[in-house]
Design an enzyme around this catalytic site. Structure first.
Site, mmCIF file in Angstrom:
data_model
loop_
_atom_site.group_PDB
_atom_site.id
_atom_site.type_symbol
_atom_site.label_atom_id
_atom_site.label_comp_id
_atom_site.label_asym_id
_atom_site.label_seq_id
_atom_site.Cartn_x
_atom_site.Cartn_y
_atom_site.Cartn_z
ATOM 1 C CB CYS A 130 -2.943 -2.879 9.747
ATOM 2 S SG CYS A 130 -4.222 -1.774 9.109
ATOM 3 C CB SER A 160 -9.282 -1.884 16.256
ATOM 4 O OG SER A 160 -8.963 -2.940 15.373
ATOM 5 N NE ARG A 236 -12.126 1.371 8.858
ATOM 6 C CZ ARG A 236 -10.817 1.333 9.059
ATOM 7 N NH1 ARG A 236 -10.239 0.256 9.566
ATOM 8 N NH2 ARG A 236 -10.050 2.380 8.748
ATOM 9 C CG HIS A 243 -7.502 -5.436 9.352
ATOM 10 N ND1 HIS A 243 -8.457 -4.844 10.149
ATOM 11 C CD2 HIS A 243 -6.603 -4.439 9.057
ATOM 12 C CE1 HIS A 243 -8.158 -3.568 10.321
ATOM 13 N NE2 HIS A 243 -7.045 -3.296 9.673
#
Length: 340
Positions: A130, A160, A236, A243
Site C-alpha cells: 500500500c 487499517s 504507524r 496513508h
C-alpha cells in the site's frame, strides 16, 4: 459480454472494498462469486444493489472463471492461488507472496501497464504494498521528465493497514484514555497506538530496517527503475484510514517546482491540491473513499542539487489495495482478455 469474477477474502476490509469499487466503476461482470474461509461461510456482503452469500474457498472450483481477486494473507494465497491459476483463472493477488517473483508482474496501472503482458508465465499478477502504490504514482511522471536518482520517504500509515483488528485496537484504546478504569493492552501493534506513533511496521531485518521499509525499496525499483535508490522510514500513526508520505526526491536534472506541479496535475490518478496557505493541502481524513492519490506541499529542496519535496496522501484501502487490484483487472481485460 462481461467477465466471471471471483473475490477471495470477500468478508475482509479489502475484499468488501473490491466489491464496492467493481460496482462503482461499472466493471463488466457477468457472474461473481464471493469466497471466504469456512468460519465465515454464508456471511452476506454487498455488491452494488445485490446481496451475496459467501462460498467456501476450500471447496470452490475456479475452472471457467476469468479472474480471481485475492485479498487474503500470504499463507492462504500460497495454497489457493496456484490452484486457480492452474485452471486458467488469472489471479490478481494483494498479498506480498508473489511481489518479488521475477516471473510475476508487479503492476500499478498508471505506472507500468505494459508489464502486465508477462502475467502468462504463472497466470498471476501481484499488487504492490500500500505504501509503495501511492508513492510510485507520484514518482513515475517526474522520473520520466528528470530521472530520479534517490528518494527519501517517511510514511505515516493508518491502522487499517493492519486490518480490522488494528482499527478495533485504536478505537478501544482511544475510548480507554477517557476511562481510566479500563486497560486495553497492545495486541495488534507493538505499543499502544492511541495518541502515539510507532516507528515499526512488519518485522525487523538484519540491517535495522523493517520489512515494510524494505518493500518500498525493492518494489519501487521493480515497478519504475532498478537504478533508483530508496531509503524509507515507515511509521504507524493513530489514523483509521489513509496513508500519508513525506517524500524527498533527488533528480539527475533540475526540475522546477512549478513544472513539477504542472506535470503532476496532468498525470493519471493524481489530484494536486497545493495552496500555500492554511489548509491548502490534503490530509488522510479528507482522502477516504476517493480514487485519487493527492499531492500537496510541492517545493524545491535547496539543500541538495536537483531536489524536490512533496506530500502524498491516499486511501490505503483503495489505491493501496482494492482499487489498484480492480484497475489491474481493467487493464488485463483491455490489453489481453478483451471482453465487455
Amino acid at each position: 459480454m462481461g467477465y466471471k469474477i471471483v473475490i477471495v477474502g470477500a468478508t475482509g476490509n479489502v475484499g468488501r472494498e473490491m466489491l464496492n469499487i467493481l460496482a462503482e466503476r461499472h466493471f463488466p461482470v457477468d457472474e461473481i462469486a464471493v469466497l471466504a474461509s469456512r468460519r465465515s461461510l454464508g456471511t452476506e456482503v454487498s455488491f452494488g444493489d445485490r446481496t451475496l452469500k459467501t462460498k467456501d474457498l476450500d471447496t470452490f472450483d475456479f475452472t471457467g472463471w476469468d479472474m480471481a481477486l485475492f485479498a487474503i494473507g500470504s499463507d492462504a494465497t500460497k495454497i489457493y492461488a496456484p490452484k486457480a491459476a492452474a485452471v486458467g483463472c488469472v489471479v490478481i493477488d494483494n498479498s506480498s507472496l508473489y511481489r518479488y517473483d521475477p516471473d510475476v508482474p508487479l503492476i500499478v496501472p498508471e505506472v507500468n501497464p505494459e508489464a502486465i503482458d508477462g502475467y502468462a508465465k504463472k497466470n498471476i499478477i501481484a499488487n504492490p504494498n500500500c505504501s509503495t502504490a501511492q508513492m510510485v504514482v507520484a514518482l513515475k511522471p517526474l522520473h520520466d521528465r528528470a530521472r530520479i536518482k534517490r528518494v527519501v520517504v517517511s510514511t505515516y500509515q493508518s491502522v487499517s493497514g493492519a486490518g480490522k483488528d488494528g482499527m478495533d485496537e485504536l478505537w478501544e484504546q482511544t475510548k480507554a484514555v477517557y476511562n481510566p478504569t479500563k486497560d486495553v493492552p497492545a495486541k495488534v501493534f507493538q505499543k499502544e497506538i492511541a495518541f502515539n506513533v510507532i516507528p515499526h511496521i512488519d518485522v525487523f531485518m538484519e540491517d535495522g530496517s523493517t520489512k515494510e521499509e524494505w518493500k518500498m525499496v525493492v518494489e519501487t525499483q521493480k515497478i519504475i527503475d532498478p537504478s533508483i535508490k530508496v531509503t524509507a522510514t515507515c511509521v504507524r500513526v493513530p489514523v483509521f484510514v489513509g496513508h500519508s508520505e513525506a517524500i524527498n526526491i533527488e533528480f539527475e536534472e533540475f526540475l522546477d517546482e512549478d513544472e513539477a506541479r504542472d506535470i503532476l496535475r496532468e498525470a493519471p490518478g493524481i489530484m494536486v491540491i497545493d495552496k500555500r496557505e492554511s489548509g491548502g493541502y490534503v490530509t488522510p481524513k479528507e482522502c477516504v473513499g476517493d480514487f485519487a492519490t493527492f499531492i500537496s506541499r510541492i517545493r524545491q529542496d535547496d539543500t541538495i542539487e536537483n531536489g524536490l519535496n512533496l506530500w502524498c496522501v491516499s486511501d490505503n484501502l483503495r489505491k493501496g489495495a482494492a482499487l489498484n487490484a480492480v484497475q489491474v483487472a481493467e487493464t488485463l481485460g483491455n490489453r489481453v482478455l478483451k471482453k465487455g
